[in-house]
Each structure stands twice: as C-alpha cells, then as structure tokens.
Enzyme design. Structure first.
Site, PDB file in Angstrom:
ATOM      1  N   LYS A  33      46.091  57.255 -23.053  1.00 50.59           N
ATOM      2  CA  LYS A  33      47.255  56.916 -23.886  1.00 50.59           C
ATOM      3  C   LYS A  33      48.116  58.152 -23.969  1.00 50.59           C
ATOM      4  CE  LYS A  33      47.443  56.690 -28.960  1.00 50.59           C
ATOM      5  NZ  LYS A  33      46.874  55.993 -30.142  1.00 50.59           N
ATOM      6  N   LYS A  69      41.833  51.197 -37.714  1.00 48.54           N
ATOM      7  CA  LYS A  69      41.363  52.473 -38.262  1.00 48.54           C
ATOM      8  C   LYS A  69      40.856  52.170 -39.661  1.00 48.54           C
ATOM      9  CE  LYS A  69      44.874  55.286 -35.880  1.00 48.54           C
ATOM     10  NZ  LYS A  69      46.204  55.915 -36.029  1.00 48.54           N
ATOM     11  N   GLY A  90      42.060  56.607 -33.678  1.00 49.68           N
ATOM     12  CA  GLY A  90      41.498  57.905 -34.054  1.00 49.68           C
ATOM     13  C   GLY A  90      42.479  58.668 -34.924  1.00 49.68           C
ATOM     14  N   ASP A 118      49.634  49.572 -35.094  1.00 49.02           N
ATOM     15  CA  ASP A 118      48.749  50.559 -35.728  1.00 49.02           C
ATOM     16  C   ASP A 118      49.192  50.687 -37.194  1.00 49.02           C
ATOM     17  OD1 ASP A 118      47.570  52.901 -36.681  1.00 49.02           O
ATOM     18  OD2 ASP A 118      48.154  54.168 -35.011  1.00 49.02           O
ATOM     19  N   GLU A 121      52.096  50.918 -28.326  1.00 51.66           N
ATOM     20  CA  GLU A 121      51.583  50.952 -29.697  1.00 51.66           C
ATOM     21  C   GLU A 121      52.692  51.370 -30.666  1.00 51.66           C
ATOM     22  OE1 GLU A 121      48.130  53.470 -29.918  1.00 51.66           O
ATOM     23  OE2 GLU A 121      48.064  53.443 -32.106  1.00 51.66           O
ATOM     24  N   LYS A 162      51.538  59.841 -25.858  1.00 52.04           N
ATOM     25  CA  LYS A 162      52.474  59.708 -26.965  1.00 52.04           C
ATOM     26  C   LYS A 162      53.889  59.736 -26.401  1.00 52.04           C
ATOM     27  CE  LYS A 162      49.715  59.837 -30.596  1.00 52.04           C
ATOM     28  NZ  LYS A 162      49.687  58.758 -31.601  1.00 52.04           N
ATOM     29  N   SER A 188      43.845  60.083 -26.261  1.00 57.60           N
ATOM     30  CA  SER A 188      45.238  60.094 -26.673  1.00 57.60           C
ATOM     31  C   SER A 188      45.796  61.473 -26.336  1.00 57.60           C
ATOM     32  CB  SER A 188      45.323  59.838 -28.176  1.00 57.60           C
ATOM     33  OG  SER A 188      46.642  60.018 -28.630  1.00 57.60           O
ATOM     34  N   ASP A 190      52.049  55.297 -27.081  1.00 57.74           N
ATOM     35  CA  ASP A 190      52.087  55.170 -28.546  1.00 57.74           C
ATOM     36  C   ASP A 190      53.316  55.916 -29.059  1.00 57.74           C
ATOM     37  OD1 ASP A 190      51.632  54.997 -31.266  1.00 57.74           O
ATOM     38  OD2 ASP A 190      49.730  56.074 -31.257  1.00 57.74           O
TER      39      ASP A 190
HETATM   40  O1  SMG Z   1      41.840  61.103 -32.741  1.00 55.61           O
HETATM   41  O2  SMG Z   1      42.292  61.407 -30.647  1.00 55.61           O
HETATM   42  C1  SMG Z   1      42.623  61.175 -31.790  1.00 55.61           C
HETATM   43  C2  SMG Z   1      44.086  60.950 -32.060  1.00 55.61           C
HETATM   44  C3  SMG Z   1      44.478  59.576 -31.693  1.00 55.61           C
HETATM   45  O3  SMG Z   1      46.758  59.258 -31.203  1.00 55.61           O
HETATM   46  C4  SMG Z   1      45.911  59.294 -32.053  1.00 55.61           C
HETATM   47  N1  SMG Z   1      46.184  59.082 -33.346  1.00 55.61           N
HETATM   48  O4  SMG Z   1      48.971  57.006 -34.083  1.00 55.61           O
HETATM   49  O5  SMG Z   1      47.131  56.531 -33.136  1.00 55.61           O
HETATM   50  C5  SMG Z   1      47.874  57.359 -33.672  1.00 55.61           C
HETATM   51  C6  SMG Z   1      47.516  58.808 -33.833  1.00 55.61           C
HETATM   52  C7  SMG Z   1      47.593  59.203 -35.257  1.00 55.61           C
HETATM   53  C8  SMG Z   1      47.194  60.599 -35.522  1.00 55.61           C
HETATM   54  S1  SMG Z   1      48.511  61.626 -35.802  1.00 55.61           S
HETATM   55  C9  SMG Z   1      47.992  62.534 -37.154  1.00 55.61           C
HETATM   56 MG    MG Z   2      48.931  55.079 -33.181  1.00 60.39          MG
END
Ligand code: SMG
Ligand code: MG
Length: 370
Positions: free
Chosen positions: A162, A263, A291, A239, A214, A164, A136, A189
C-alpha cells in the site's frame, strides 16, 4: 468472569526506524498510552492508538489519558464482568473517545484470555493459525526512494503493497511502481486528502488495476464516497469513516465502499470490531486489518483479531523491525518469507513484554485503584 482491581497508564515514546509520512503529517516517533488492567491475579494489556496530534482522528494522547483516568477508570474499577464483550457497553455513558475505550477494552480481553489460559484469538472467534501480511509505505522524498522501499518489502515477502497518496503524489507514484514492479498486489491510501471535485483525477487511477483506494474523501463522509464509487472502477475502501457499527451499516447501505478496513482502536475495541466484521461478512464485503504503527503489544492484539474468517485480504500488520528496534516485546513480530505471521498460541496476546524496555521508554505513569 473477571474483576478489574487496578488500572495503570503509561505514556510511552519509541523512536521509529524510519519516518512515516501520510497526507496529513510526517512523524519520526510514536507516542502512545499503554493500559494495564489487574484482576484475579493476572494482568491484561491494551495499547491506545491515539497520536500526539488530532490529525488522523479527533483523539490525542492527552485526551485519551484524561478520559481513561477521569471517566473510564471509575466505570470499570471494582467491577466484575461476565465477559469482555460487556466492557464496551458499560462505557456507553462516555460518548465517542473510541481509542481511549478500546485501550481499556482490549486490555480486558487480554486479561480474560489469560485467566482462561487461552490465546486471545480463541476468545475472539479466530479461525486461522496465521495471517497474511501487507505493508503501508509512506510518502517519500522521491520516486526513487519509493521504488527502493517497494523493492525491499517485496523481497521480504509481503503479500500486498500500500502506498500513501495525496494531491501531487498520486498518479505519478502509482505509475512509477507499476512500471517497475508490474502486476503486484497494490493499493493506495489517501487519508481523506481529496474531495469529490477530484473525481476525475481519482478516476485516472483506474487504469492501474489497484486492489482498492482507501479513504479518498473526508474522514466522516459516506455520501460523497458513494458518489465517487459510482464514478470510479477502483473499489473504495473506508478507514476513517467506519468509526462504528452504524457507520459501517450506513456505508454498505449507500454503496459507499466495497471493502472495509477494521481497526479496533477506531471502533472502541475488539467487540465492536467483531460486530463490524460480522456486518461486512453478512453483506459480502471483505475486510482487512489496519495498522496504527503499534508496538508489539498492540500488534499482537491485531494479529489475533485478524485471525477471524472475513479478514480475507492482507492487513497492515507487518514485522516489528519495520517500526521499532528494539520493540517492547521479545522476540518481536516476525513475518515469514511467504508474507505470513503466525497467530501467537500462548495465553492472552501471547507475546513476552520486555518490562525493562517499557520502563526505559516510559515518560509518565499513573495508577488508579478501585
Ligand atoms: O501500522 O503500518 C502501520 C501503518 C499503517 O498506513 C497505516 N496507517 O490510514 O491506514 C492508515 C494509517 C494511519 C496511521 S497514520 C498515524
Ligand atoms: Mg488508512
């Protein structure tokens, strides 16, 4: 069968190797609660995925600390459980607070697996010896920075990228990545940064052949996601919205998504995560493991869970070195050149905690005894 005799809370802070920016915040370090449960002469560990702020979810480290210490600990301490799947139902009197519950529940699974001298994945019903790993990549300061990050992760062998997105960092970012890297496995995402009024803008992503988008809309919504899914070709993955088994069933019934991110922290632990996994499998909905920037301890839990059969897409479970140097475990989680992570084979979560590092990173500690 196992008993819970002591519960220890540690508040831990680790600096991140690089900042991580989502549609709602940029963070430079990760602060989390580590839960230890003692029983029958062994110790189980669970990592709480709440953050310092209530931006991803309503829970924070402060609420989780309070709820575990004052409400969850009294429910589990001095109690004997036949199986770790019984822990989540035993906490039913406490509403919500899934991240707090999950940290304790997952520690109980680790404890139970260690008592049986079995790897956690075996207790959970895992069928794989290795899992597929994706990354991510947060919002960057420039498209050049983004391209540099994508190049590095592809070189490292990761099986899916992925990125953001948020309004103002979406179509151009995806276009830049596709232009430079071609038909790589790519997804986005949004962490709930859009509304249904943005449907046309989100439909503009269809031409890039993304694996999925996402959580484009509100964190607690399924109905608008269903309306959006009818208007865009890119599969919607939920998510934040999938906070329970019932939410997953509702989302599937409404056709609000075609893919689900699991998760355990968001769902209240491994047992509920397995139930969501099974519901999705029964409806032909593939899942992948999300994650929360976990240390090696939470990451190891995630690897074991992701070894279940319906985790058929690469997860946000990457190498320790992307987050923390050093990690709290030694050796850290490594990703092979072909983008896979082996499922640990030792008892419980099967990783070795460096307790000196834990002590050095601990801000606060609290023991609750039966
Ligand atoms: O653990 O590599 C990781 C982060 C993965 O993008 C990630 N997590 O929305 O999926 C999600 C985000 C939430 C974490 S933001 C605190
Ligand atoms: Mg997410």
């Amino acid at each position: 069968m196992f008993s819970i005799e002591r519960l220890r809370l540690r508040l831990i802070r680790l600096p991140l190797v690089a900042f991580f920016e989502t549609s709602f915040s940029r963070i430079y370090d990760k602060t989390f609660i580590l839960v230890s449960l003692d029983g029958n002469g062994v110790e189980g560990l669970g990592e709480c995925v709440a953050d310092t702020d209530p931006y991803y979810s309503a829970e924070t480290n402060v609420t989780a600390w309070h709820v575990i210490k004052d409400f969850i600990a009294p429910l589990v301490l001095g109690r004997t459980y036949a199986h770790p799947r019984d822990v989540f139902p035993s906490l039913a009197r406490v509403r919500g607070h899934h991240m707090a519950k999950a940290a304790v529940e997952m520690a109980a699974w680790d404890l139970a697996a260690r008592l049986q001298n079995a790897p956690l994945g075996q207790l959970l019903g895992g069928t794989r010896t290795e899992i597929a790993s994706g990354v991510s990549i947060g919002i960057q300061d420039s498209l050049d920075d983004l391209a540099g990050k994508v190049a590095r992760e592809l070189d490292a062998g990761y099986r899916r990228i992925k990125i953001k997105i948020k309004p103002g960092w979406d179509v151009a970012a995806v276009e830049a990545v596709r232009a430079r890297f071609g038909a790589i496995p790519l997804m986005v995402d949004a962490n709930a940064a859009y509304t249904l009024a943005d449907a046309d803008r989100l439909a503009a992503l269809d031409r890039f052949g993304l694996m999925m988008i996402e959580q484009p809309l509100e964190y607690d919504d399924v109905r608008d996601h269903a309306a959006l899914q009818r208007r865009i070709a890119t599969p919607v993955c939920l998510d934040e919205s999938i906070h329970s088994v019932r939410a997953a069933e509702d989302a599937i019934a409404l056709a609000a998504c075609r893919i689900v991110n699991i998760k355990p922290g968001r769902l209240g632990g491994h047992a509920e995560a397995i139930r969501v996994h099974d519901v999705c499998a029964a409806h032909g909905i593939p899942v992948w493991h999300g994650g929360m920037l976990e240390s090696g301890i939470g990451r190891a839990h995630n690897i074991h869970l992701a070894s279940l059969p319906n985790f058929s897409l690469p997860g946000d479970i990457a190498a320790s070195r992307r987050y923390f140097v050093p990690d709290l475990i030694e050796p850290g989680i490594e990703v092979s050149r072909d983008g896979t992570v082996p499922v640990p084979t030792g008892p419980g979560i099967g990783v070795t905690v460096d307790w000196d590092r834990v002590a050095a990173a601990t801000l606060e500690m609290h023991d609750v005894k039966a």
